[in-house]
Write a protein that holds these residues in place. Structure first.
Motif, PDB file in Angstrom:
ATOM      1  N   PRO A  73      51.630 -97.733 -16.174  1.00 42.49           N
ATOM      2  CA  PRO A  73      53.156 -97.615 -16.536  1.00 42.49           C
ATOM      3  C   PRO A  73      53.796 -96.970 -15.418  1.00 42.49           C
ATOM      4  O   PRO A  73      53.555 -96.030 -14.768  1.00 42.49           O
ATOM      5  N   LEU A  74      54.790 -97.440 -14.942  1.00 48.53           N
ATOM      6  CA  LEU A  74      55.720 -96.910 -13.802  1.00 48.53           C
ATOM      7  C   LEU A  74      55.970 -95.460 -14.195  1.00 48.53           C
ATOM      8  O   LEU A  74      56.122 -94.802 -13.162  1.00 48.53           O
ATOM      9  N   THR A  75      55.936 -95.054 -15.351  1.00 48.44           N
ATOM     10  CA  THR A  75      56.414 -93.783 -15.727  1.00 48.44           C
ATOM     11  C   THR A  75      55.466 -92.731 -15.598  1.00 48.44           C
ATOM     12  O   THR A  75      55.697 -91.575 -15.558  1.00 48.44           O
ATOM     13  N   GLU A  76      54.030 -93.338 -15.266  1.00 46.16           N
ATOM     14  CA  GLU A  76      52.922 -92.495 -15.070  1.00 46.16           C
ATOM     15  C   GLU A  76      52.466 -92.262 -13.654  1.00 46.16           C
ATOM     16  O   GLU A  76      51.612 -92.338 -13.277  1.00 46.16           O
ATOM     17  N   ARG A  77      53.442 -92.552 -12.579  1.00 43.62           N
ATOM     18  CA  ARG A  77      53.179 -92.523 -11.260  1.00 43.62           C
ATOM     19  C   ARG A  77      52.201 -91.417 -10.763  1.00 43.62           C
ATOM     20  O   ARG A  77      51.542 -91.416 -10.037  1.00 43.62           O
ATOM     21  N   GLY A  78      52.645 -90.232 -11.500  1.00 42.64           N
ATOM     22  CA  GLY A  78      52.208 -88.898 -11.096  1.00 42.64           C
ATOM     23  C   GLY A  78      50.558 -89.047 -11.474  1.00 42.64           C
ATOM     24  O   GLY A  78      49.671 -88.191 -10.386  1.00 42.64           O
ATOM     25  N   ARG A  79      50.195 -89.678 -12.131  1.00 43.89           N
ATOM     26  CA  ARG A  79      48.521 -90.053 -12.449  1.00 43.89           C
ATOM     27  C   ARG A  79      47.883 -91.033 -11.591  1.00 43.89           C
ATOM     28  O   ARG A  79      46.869 -91.403 -11.350  1.00 43.89           O
ATOM     29  N   ALA A  80      48.760 -91.674 -10.501  1.00 42.78           N
ATOM     30  CA  ALA A  80      48.049 -92.832  -9.670  1.00 42.78           C
ATOM     31  C   ALA A  80      47.012 -92.316  -9.001  1.00 42.78           C
ATOM     32  O   ALA A  80      45.821 -93.091  -8.840  1.00 42.78           O
ATOM     33  N   LYS A  81      47.112 -91.212  -8.169  1.00 40.02           N
ATOM     34  CA  LYS A  81      46.126 -90.921  -7.192  1.00 40.02           C
ATOM     35  C   LYS A  81      44.779 -90.565  -7.954  1.00 40.02           C
ATOM     36  O   LYS A  81      43.475 -91.086  -7.585  1.00 40.02           O
ATOM     37  N   ALA A  91      43.858-100.193  -4.656  1.00 34.62           N
ATOM     38  CA  ALA A  91      45.326-100.024  -5.062  1.00 34.62           C
ATOM     39  C   ALA A  91      45.548-100.246  -6.591  1.00 34.62           C
ATOM     40  O   ALA A  91      44.624-100.913  -7.253  1.00 34.62           O
ATOM     41  N   LEU A  92      46.594 -99.498  -6.801  1.00 36.50           N
ATOM     42  CA  LEU A  92      47.280 -99.598  -8.357  1.00 36.50           C
ATOM     43  C   LEU A  92      48.356-100.189  -8.761  1.00 36.50           C
ATOM     44  O   LEU A  92      49.348 -99.542  -8.018  1.00 36.50           O
ATOM     45  N   PRO A  93      48.589-101.021  -9.378  1.00 31.79           N
ATOM     46  CA  PRO A  93      49.851-101.487  -9.550  1.00 31.79           C
ATOM     47  C   PRO A  93      50.625-100.740 -10.618  1.00 31.79           C
ATOM     48  O   PRO A  93      49.908-100.503 -11.435  1.00 31.79           O
ATOM     49  N   LEU A  94      51.823-100.545 -10.453  1.00 22.57           N
ATOM     50  CA  LEU A  94      52.585 -99.843 -11.393  1.00 22.57           C
ATOM     51  C   LEU A  94      53.521-100.891 -12.229  1.00 22.57           C
ATOM     52  O   LEU A  94      54.305-101.511 -11.479  1.00 22.57           O
ATOM     53  N   VAL A  95      53.558-100.908 -13.516  1.00 25.24           N
ATOM     54  CA  VAL A  95      54.051-101.964 -14.208  1.00 25.24           C
ATOM     55  C   VAL A  95      55.289-101.620 -15.009  1.00 25.24           C
ATOM     56  O   VAL A  95      55.381-100.202 -15.438  1.00 25.24           O
ATOM     57  N   ASP A  96      56.335-102.048 -14.987  1.00 26.70           N
ATOM     58  CA  ASP A  96      57.637-101.635 -16.054  1.00 26.70           C
ATOM     59  C   ASP A  96      57.256-102.107 -17.493  1.00 26.70           C
ATOM     60  O   ASP A  96      56.389-102.587 -17.820  1.00 26.70           O
ATOM     61  N   LYS A  97      58.323-101.807 -18.283  1.00 30.19           N
ATOM     62  CA  LYS A  97      58.328-102.047 -19.758  1.00 30.19           C
ATOM     63  C   LYS A  97      58.014-103.626 -20.172  1.00 30.19           C
ATOM     64  O   LYS A  97      57.272-103.786 -21.173  1.00 30.19           O
ATOM     65  N   ARG A 100      55.964-106.320 -15.690  1.00 27.38           N
ATOM     66  CA  ARG A 100      56.080-106.515 -14.106  1.00 27.38           C
ATOM     67  C   ARG A 100      55.708-105.546 -13.322  1.00 27.38           C
ATOM     68  O   ARG A 100      56.052-104.553 -13.205  1.00 27.38           O
ATOM     69  N   ILE A 101      55.123-106.273 -12.228  1.00 28.33           N
ATOM     70  CA  ILE A 101      54.865-105.178 -11.158  1.00 28.33           C
ATOM     71  C   ILE A 101      56.065-104.573 -10.349  1.00 28.33           C
ATOM     72  O   ILE A 101      56.902-105.511  -9.693  1.00 28.33           O
ATOM     73  N   ALA A 102      56.276-103.274 -10.373  1.00 26.34           N
ATOM     74  CA  ALA A 102      57.376-102.691  -9.722  1.00 26.34           C
ATOM     75  C   ALA A 102      56.916-102.039  -8.574  1.00 26.34           C
ATOM     76  O   ALA A 102      57.891-101.652  -7.590  1.00 26.34           O
TER      77      ALA A 102
END
Length: 349
Positions: A73-81, A91-97, A100-102
């Motif tokens: 989820p886009l709100t968990e950007r901090g976990r991406a790395k 690569a990791l897509p971050l998605v909205d609610k 959709r790929i944001a």
């Protein structure tokens, strides 16, 4: 700068077309996302395996794509790395609610440009004394206190830039010359302007200095918090609700570290609760605000922004709340909280 749309390919496109598109982006991954909704991932390795299995260059890429791609989820950007390292992906897509790929975070740590909030200005209240962070603020203004290798203000700006914001207005007062000098030497790829507050007017009063300068919906933020939030969804929610002001609130769970006693008559114990737990919503210090609020402020009046909110609520104006999780909010208002923020950011880097 690459954008999300450049990494999306139609499932009916051919393998050859996908290979050409990979060359154009210079990356090793594409996504199948009809209507922007993540459906599958397609790497150069997927294409290679398809060809080695006897697939043709004219085949549709949906035959080669991975229908169960990793995402967050886009709100968990901090976990991406950490997530990218854990699953060894490019690569990791971050998605909205809505799925959709944001944004897309690459193994290098870089992201693509998200333009969802382009054109929305950001006002940051950066003039406070920061007394709770003494003795740090005896030397530096709070916006320039380092969190990791960069000051907190840069981290805040970057959160908004991730969604396309490029116009930042800083209300400055205490040690404002240091703040201006820092950004002058930094030469950032975004617009920074300053509103000089000669006398402390509070988190709300300083906005009166922006009269005639803000003519659209804007984000308002304190300079001591970081949010991992979907600012595009926040802005959309604000518009959909028809709010004059939308306050971002974080869920908070707190355990009182003591036994709590309630007294009855004559000093008798009425009840005892051992380390009771509390759940509540707390104001993060980030808002979406309509420009009318600025124009209606009384010039030179010292007040907090919550005072302004209370007046509008009393008049029946629409003031709403946008909820986020406790983990999505980091505060550095006190020294202990500053240390916690540093540790959390270091874990995510």
């Amino acid at each position: 700068m690459l954008h999300v749309e450049q990494f999306i390919i139609d499932g009916g496109a051919t393998v050859l077309e996908a290979m050409k598109k990979l060359d154009e982006t210079g990356e090793r991954i594409l996504f199948l996302a009809p209507g922007g909704v993540l459906e599958a991932a397609l790497t150069d390795g997927d294409l290679r395996k398809h060809i080695l299995r006897g697939g043709a260059l004219e085949d549709p890429v949906r035959r080669a794509a991975n229908p169960a791609p990793k995402s967050l989820p886009l709100t968990e950007r901090g976990r991406a790395k950490r997530y990218i390292e854990q699953y060894d992906i490019d690569a990791l897509p971050l998605v909205d609610k809505k799925g959709r790929i944001a944004d897309i975070i690459f193994a290098s740590g870089a992201g693509v440009a998200n333009r969802a909030c382009a054109g929305i200005p950001v006002v940051i209240m950066a003039g406070g004394l920061g007394t709770r962070l003494y003795p740090y603020t005896k030397i530096l203004p709070k916006p320039l206190i380092p969190v990791g290798e960069r000051p907190i203000l840069e981290h805040i700006i970057d959160r908004f830039r991730d969604f396309g914001c490029a116009d930042f207005r800083l209300v400055v007062n205490y040690k404002k010359g240091m703040i201006k000098s820092y950004f002058s030497e930094l030469e950032p790829p975004y617009q920074v302007s300053y509103v000089d507050e000669d006398e402390p007017l509070g988190t709300g009063g300083g906005l009166c200095l922006l009269k005639g300068q803000v003519d659209s919906t804007f984000f308002l933020s304190n300079c001591d918090i970081l949010l991992d939030a979907d600012f595009a969804d926040l802005a959309a929610y604000h518009r959909q609700q028809g709010n004059l002001i939308t306050m971002v609130c974080a869920a908070k769970h707190f355990t009182v570290p003591y036994g709590v006693i309630e007294l009855g008559e004559n000093g008798a114990i009425q009840s005892m609760k051992e380390k009771p737990e509390m759940n509540f919503w707390t104001n993060t210090g980030v808002y979406v605000v309509e420009p009318r609020v600025v124009e209606e402020l009384e010039d030179g009046k010292k007040q907090g922004f919550t005072d302004i909110i209370e007046r509008y609520r009393a008049r029946g104006e629409r003031v709403g709340v946008y909820p986020i999780s406790e983990q999505s909010w980091m505060d550095m208002g006190q020294v202990e909280e500053l240390d916690n923020m540093r540790r959390k950011l270091e874990e995510n880097e």
